[in-house]
Design an enzyme around this catalytic site. Structure first.
Site, PDB file in Angstrom:
ATOM      1  N   LEU A 114       4.368  -8.048 -14.681  1.00  0.00           N
ATOM      2  CA  LEU A 114       5.041  -7.505 -13.508  1.00  0.00           C
ATOM      3  C   LEU A 114       4.014  -6.870 -12.577  1.00  0.00           C
ATOM      4  CD1 LEU A 114       8.130  -5.880 -15.261  1.00  0.00           C
ATOM      5  CD2 LEU A 114       7.809  -8.216 -14.439  1.00  0.00           C
ATOM      6  N   GLY A 145       1.820  -2.860 -16.593  1.00  0.00           N
ATOM      7  CA  GLY A 145       0.461  -2.342 -16.713  1.00  0.00           C
ATOM      8  C   GLY A 145       0.442  -0.824 -16.732  1.00  0.00           C
ATOM      9  N   ASP A 149      -4.479   5.250 -12.029  1.00  0.00           N
ATOM     10  CA  ASP A 149      -5.761   4.885 -11.411  1.00  0.00           C
ATOM     11  C   ASP A 149      -6.107   5.610 -10.129  1.00  0.00           C
ATOM     12  OD1 ASP A 149      -4.340   1.734 -10.276  1.00  0.00           O
ATOM     13  OD2 ASP A 149      -3.943   3.774  -9.684  1.00  0.00           O
ATOM     14  N   ASN A 169      -5.521   5.119  -7.099  1.00  0.00           N
ATOM     15  CA  ASN A 169      -5.938   4.212  -6.026  1.00  0.00           C
ATOM     16  C   ASN A 169      -7.360   3.664  -6.163  1.00  0.00           C
ATOM     17  OD1 ASN A 169      -3.451   4.774  -4.837  1.00  0.00           O
ATOM     18  ND2 ASN A 169      -4.288   6.512  -3.730  1.00  0.00           N
ATOM     19  N   ARG A 170      -7.921   3.768  -7.352  1.00  0.00           N
ATOM     20  CA  ARG A 170      -9.287   3.266  -7.519  1.00  0.00           C
ATOM     21  C   ARG A 170      -9.327   1.752  -7.702  1.00  0.00           C
ATOM     22  NH1 ARG A 170      -9.613   7.628 -11.093  1.00  0.00           N
ATOM     23  NH2 ARG A 170      -9.702   6.245 -12.884  1.00  0.00           N
ATOM     24  N   LEU A 197       9.499  -6.871  -8.985  1.00  0.00           N
ATOM     25  CA  LEU A 197      10.872  -6.392  -8.850  1.00  0.00           C
ATOM     26  C   LEU A 197      11.367  -6.617  -7.423  1.00  0.00           C
ATOM     27  CD1 LEU A 197      10.649  -2.981 -10.742  1.00  0.00           C
ATOM     28  CD2 LEU A 197      11.806  -5.022 -11.544  1.00  0.00           C
TER      29      LEU A 197
END
Length: 348
Positions: A210, A230, A234, A236-237, A256
């Protein structure tokens, strides 16, 4: 469908373009750690402040609970002391009876949950949380993801039609933090140190990652498919890495259909637990709109989006209360007490 990989604070991305996502299978940690930017340093300090405040609040709650226990015990002792012998016997018997009823009810509910989870393992929808990204996250970020997983398990256990949850890539720091969760060893869930591509090699054709970058919109959940979310906080890295990972592994992707039912505000990421809860809610209702409006917090939607009362359920109290990121994180911590502790089967 959405890749539940990217996390804002501790979020996972969904149908809308995520600010980020989990990493490809062959990503390895950088040889040298780059110095944090000023913005990243500010976020780190903010997170550390939050963790300190959280620990302080937890200690205060523990102390309050202790004092409440002492107060109630003292009241009980005073009630018994002021009662006649006959009244004392009746009070004690009544208390024993109530305690027995509570224990029987709790045991019955636990047994029913066990039956639902067992049935889900046999014929239910398989949903994988891919946590094979610990090398990309700090300890605090891993801790945040662990709290989301705890909430996923609690929500799934309470559902009338739960899915069968998997955790793949459980190793290293991720494994150590998961093991600290109360009763984790008894969770009715599949725990795999291997990546899903190895653990489910014989079902590769059924794997569907997904990710918000997919061009395929998920209209329905296929009971034969195995949906992968997943797990990566992160900040936004990393961008598009769940899609890259799926493409490298040669597996299908989907997102989705959130955009078909609502408009999202500037915050376009959902947490892992929100994605899992949306899937679980859809399994119950077979209605995407109801699932999205029930689970996605109002702050993540534009002001023009209103719930259609003829088709959607009212927001639950636990979601109405999530007005800020810190409140949401605190709610995840509170969910520890709601986790279903049941024996494992086949060492899963």
């Amino acid at each position: 469908m959405v890749a539940a990989a990217a996390n804002d604070d501790n979020g996972v991305d969904n149908d809308l373009k995520p600010d980020s996502e989990p990493a490809p299978a062959n990503l390895s940690p950088p040889a040298e750690q780059k110095p944090l930017s000023k913005n990243a340093q500010k976020k780190q300090v903010k997170q550390q402040r939050y963790e300190a405040k959280k620990a302080e609040k937890k200690a205060q709650e523990k102390e309050h609970k202790r004092k409440e226990g002492e107060r109630k015990h003292k009241e009980w002792e005073e009630t018994l002391a002021n009662a006649t012998e006959e009244e004392r016997l009746k009070l004690i018997e009544s208390r024993k009876s109530l305690r027995k009823e509570r224990m029987e009810k709790r045991s019955e509910e636990k047994e029913k949950k066990m039956e639902r989870l067992t049935r889900a393992k046999e014929i239910g929808q398989n949903v994988v949380v891919d946590v094979d990204f610990a090398h990309l996250m700090s300890e605090l970020e891993i801790s945040s993801l662990v709290q989301q997983i705890m909430y996923c398990y609690a929500v799934n256990g309470r559902s009338a039609t739960p899915c069968h949850l998997w955790l793949t890539g459980v190793k290293g720091e991720m494994s150590r933090q998961l093991d600290k969760l109360p009763g984790f060893e008894k969770w009715f869930i599949e725990k795999e140190s291997r990546c899903y591509i190895e653990a489910m090699a014989d079902r590769k054709e059924s794997l569907v990652y997904l990710t918000a970058d997919s061009e395929t919109v998920l209209d329905e959940l296929d009971p034969e498919s195995i949906y992968i979310i997943g797990g990566l906080v992160d900040r936004n890295r990393f961008k598009g890495i769940t899609m890259n990972k799926a493409q490298e592994q040669g597996i299908k992707t989907a997102k989705l259909p959130i955009g078909e039912y609502m408009k999202m505000s500037s915050s376009q990421v959902l947490t892992v637990n929100q994605v899992v809860e949306i899937l679980v809610k859809f399994l119950e209702t077979r209605d995407w709109k109801t699932s999205f409006f029930t689970v996605i917090p109002q702050r993540k939607r534009t002001g023009g989006d209103l719930v259609d009362s003829s088709k959607s359920e009212p927001l639950s109290e636990e979601h109405q209360d999530k007005e800020g990121d810190e409140d949401e994180k605190h709610d995840l911590l509170e969910r520890k007490k709601l986790c279903v502790e049941v024996p494992l089967e086949n060492g899963s």
